[in-house]
Design a protein around this motif. Structure first.
Motif, PDB file in Angstrom:
ATOM      1  N   LYS A   1     116.873  33.595 -30.283  1.00  0.00           N
ATOM      2  CA  LYS A   1     116.649  32.141 -30.161  1.00  0.00           C
ATOM      3  C   LYS A   1     117.013  31.422 -28.957  1.00  0.00           C
ATOM      4  O   LYS A   1     116.659  30.787 -28.164  1.00  0.00           O
ATOM      5  CB  LYS A   1     116.985  31.476 -31.440  1.00  0.00           C
TER       6      LYS A   1
ATOM      7  N   VAL B   1     111.376  31.490 -31.281  1.00  0.00           N
ATOM      8  CA  VAL B   1     111.201  30.131 -31.609  1.00  0.00           C
ATOM      9  C   VAL B   1     112.263  29.721 -32.733  1.00  0.00           C
ATOM     10  O   VAL B   1     113.037  28.725 -32.357  1.00  0.00           O
ATOM     11  CB  VAL B   1     109.788  29.506 -31.955  1.00  0.00           C
TER      12      VAL B   1
ATOM     13  N   TYR C   1     105.351  25.046 -31.259  1.00  0.00           N
ATOM     14  CA  TYR C   1     105.527  25.922 -29.908  1.00  0.00           C
ATOM     15  C   TYR C   1     105.733  24.797 -28.868  1.00  0.00           C
ATOM     16  O   TYR C   1     106.030  24.933 -27.627  1.00  0.00           O
ATOM     17  CB  TYR C   1     104.580  26.843 -29.492  1.00  0.00           C
TER      18      TYR C   1
ATOM     19  N   VAL D   1     108.498  24.791 -26.137  1.00  0.00           N
ATOM     20  CA  VAL D   1     109.166  26.110 -26.218  1.00  0.00           C
ATOM     21  C   VAL D   1     108.761  26.767 -25.003  1.00  0.00           C
ATOM     22  O   VAL D   1     107.702  26.736 -24.397  1.00  0.00           O
ATOM     23  CB  VAL D   1     109.103  26.821 -27.520  1.00  0.00           C
TER      24      VAL D   1
END
Length: 205
Positions: free
Chosen positions: A158, A164, A58, A61
């Protein structure tokens, strides 16, 4: 104003029940509050390993509040968004695919928790008993069509910061499988010819 916590930032604590809990920031709400992903383990060592993997996944992200949606909710929104851009016949086919082949099996699962294994299980189920009326399996071309639509829909999720990664990318597209064709024997062919001799149109054809 509190400092905005970056995505990938995490913390660990021991719960009252003895288990270990970790959480990392995976995005932010519109008001700036962080969106957390929670991870659990029986030991601190196990949690640390899981947390490290999640932080790497992550890092950088920035998920949106839509990441809390179920798969069914996202597919419903996605269909509304693409409706003006595709043919009505394609939209009808997509809507039928969602309604009959996806939502009954995994529509209530949070979209961020959908894995490649979940999708493969869906394909296997559809191939063996996907027809809800007869209990029979769906044609390989139909299962392949489900994969194609899911790949497109989750790819857009996404891109929109809802997930993710696209879990369909972990899988190969289902293969086409053709049933063996039944060929008439000489005896069956002769019988067929006898029957149509009385019909001038079909016999000449």
């Amino acid at each position: 104003m509190a400092k905005r916590r970056p995505s990938g930032d995490g913390m660990v604590r021991k719960r009252e029940d003895g288990r270990w809990e970790g959480r990392i920031v995976v995005g932010h709400k519109e008001n700036g509050d962080p969106i957390f992903r929670y991870i659990y383990a029986d030991t601190q060592k196990e949690l640390t390993a899981k947390l490290r993997q999640s932080i790497e996944a992550y890092q950088g992200v920035e998920l949106t509040e839509e990441s809390r949606m179920t798969l069914g909710q996202w597919l419903e929104q996605w269909l509304k968004n693409i409706a003006p851009t595709i043919r009505p016949s394609t939209l009808n086919r997509y809507e039928g695919t969602v309604r009959n082949h996806i939502v009954p099996f995994m529509g209530d699962k949070p979209i961020t928790q959908i894995t490649g294994k979940d999708i493969q299980k869906l394909y296997d189920t559809l191939a063996h008993q996907g027809n809800r009326n007869t209990g029979e399996g769906l044609a390989s071309s139909t299962v392949r069509g489900v994969h194609s639509m899911l790949h497109e829909a989750l790819g857009e999720a996404k891109h929109a910061g809802v997930i993710v990664w696209n879990p369909t990318e972990e899988l190969k597209a289902p293969k086409f499988s053709c049933k063996a064709k039944q060929i008439l024997t000489d005896e069956q062919l002769e019988r067929f010819m006898e029957i149509i001799r009385g019909d001038t149109v079909w016999h000449d054809f």
